[in-house]
Design an enzyme around this catalytic site. Structure first.
Site, PDB file in Angstrom:
ATOM      1  N   TYR A  55       0.828  -1.198   0.000  1.00 51.61           N
ATOM      2  CA  TYR A  55       0.000   0.000   0.000  1.00 51.61           C
ATOM      3  C   TYR A  55       0.869   1.258   0.000  1.00 51.61           C
ATOM      4  CZ  TYR A  55      -3.667  -3.264   1.583  1.00 51.61           C
ATOM      5  OH  TYR A  55      -4.544  -4.319   1.713  1.00 51.61           O
ATOM      6  N   LEU A 203     -18.025  -2.822   2.727  1.00 49.92           N
ATOM      7  CA  LEU A 203     -19.008  -1.875   2.212  1.00 49.92           C
ATOM      8  C   LEU A 203     -18.994  -1.828   0.683  1.00 49.92           C
ATOM      9  CD1 LEU A 203     -18.452   0.994   4.795  1.00 49.92           C
ATOM     10  CD2 LEU A 203     -20.478  -0.463   4.580  1.00 49.92           C
ATOM     11  N   GLY A 204     -18.462  -2.889   0.066  1.00 55.61           N
ATOM     12  CA  GLY A 204     -18.441  -2.932  -1.390  1.00 55.61           C
ATOM     13  C   GLY A 204     -17.708  -1.748  -1.989  1.00 55.61           C
ATOM     14  N   GLY A 206     -17.316   1.082  -0.785  1.00 55.02           N
ATOM     15  CA  GLY A 206     -18.096   2.296  -0.558  1.00 55.02           C
ATOM     16  C   GLY A 206     -19.430   2.334  -1.278  1.00 55.02           C
TER      17      GLY A 206
END
Length: 324
Positions: A55, A203-204, A206
């Site tokens: 990241y 949350l997919g 967002g």
């Protein structure tokens, strides 16, 4: 106070914080804002902080290190290795013993800590037996550099082979209302072996919050622009799915995001989702999902909604690196 759940024998807060977006994947971020969110998470009792050496090409681990300085005992640091390239370069997965050792040393340095609480293999290297990879990871446990081991996006067969070498505490994979691939056979194998489950993107990405109606407005480098579920045709279909979530959430007086997260939290006491956010207000909203109670009827409606999602969760290139 946030309740505790267990990943194997590792105690963590019942909801963690995914930190990837603080360094890459979702447009520009602000380190000052991110550290304020990390501090707020610790203040509220969120212990599990999830990062990876990939990241931001190491930036995310450095950020976590700055945030936990002086507060190390409040944090359960989970990081991952396996992507041996930097952002923008062709993807290289490495699980050989030499890379395992080097990646760990580099992560410890960036994090500024003397041990990693939970160390994941980010993606399985198809060219290296998982027994070699986990064997090298177990040596890190013996040396005190790592406390617990995990796998990410691993198949049921790989999990069994890895666990036979050294106990695996957690499996991190995508799991949400619109991504349920792991429910059979991966979840049953984890439960048979006593391995905790850490859903990322609960949350997919967002989408299940109802805040995104199109990709317009997303940064050019936002990963969602390349994902099939956000593409024309699929996007319109999936907005109808979100509308059902929003309607049920409104009837309960909560947000769509809280309802979607509550569905994940209700999957079992061995499930610890790690919704990601850079903002304190979203963090606090997400934690509100821990107080949401869902009835059998609620769960039935939401299960049916999840079956109607259109499109793959990743583009074809990214799917190649998921161990099936």
């Amino acid at each position: 106070m946030i309740p505790t759940r267990h990943l194997g024998d590792l105690a963590v807060s019942a909801q963690g914080l995914g930190c990837m977006g603080m360094s890459h994947g979702y447009g520009t971020s602000d380190d000052t804002q991110s550290i304020a969110t990390l501090h707020r998470a610790l203040d509220l009792g969120v212990t599990l902080l999830d990062t990876a050496d990939f990241y931001g090409s190491g930036h995310n681990e450095e950020l976590i290190g700055r945030a936990v300085a002086g507060r190390r005992d409040q944090a359960v640091i989970a990081t991952k290795f396996g992507f041996a390239n930097r952002l923008g370069e062709p993807t290289v997965i490495r699980g050989d013993a030499f890379h395992v050792r080097k990646a760990c040393e580099d992560s410890l340095r960036r994090l500024g800590v003397d041990h990693i609480d939970l160390y994941y293999l980010h993606r399985v290297d198809p060219s290296v037996p998982v027994e070699e990879t986990v064997g090298a990871m177990s040596e890190l446990v013996r040396l005190g550099k790592v406390r617990h081991l995990g796998l990410s996006e691993a198949s049921a067969a790989t999990i069994r082979r890895a666990h036979a070498v050294h106990p695996i505490s957690a499996l991190q994979s995508e799991w949400s209302l619109w991504t349920r691939d792991i429910e059979d056979p991966v979840v049953p194998v984890c439960r048979e072996l006593g391995i905790g489950l850490v859903p990322f993107s609960p949350l997919g990405r967002g989408f299940l919050t109802g805040r995104y109606r199109s990709v317009e407005g997303l940064a050019d480098n936002d990963v969602r622009r390349s994902q099939p579920r956000f593409s024309d045709g699929n996007l319109e279909h999936n907005l109808a799915v979100v509308a059902v979530v929003e309607e049920l959430a409104a009837a309960k007086g909560i947000t769509a995001g809280q309802l979607a997260l509550a569905w994940v939290q209700h999957r079992g006491q061995d499930v610890v989702p790690i919704p990601g956010t850079r903002r304190r207000r979203n963090l606090e909203e997400n934690l509100g999902a821990l107080d949401v109670v869902l009835s059998e009827d609620d769960l039935k409606v939401l299960d049916e909604v999840g079956d109607q999602v259109a499109g793959e969760r990743y583009d074809r290139t990214s799917l190649r690196f998921v161990d099936r």
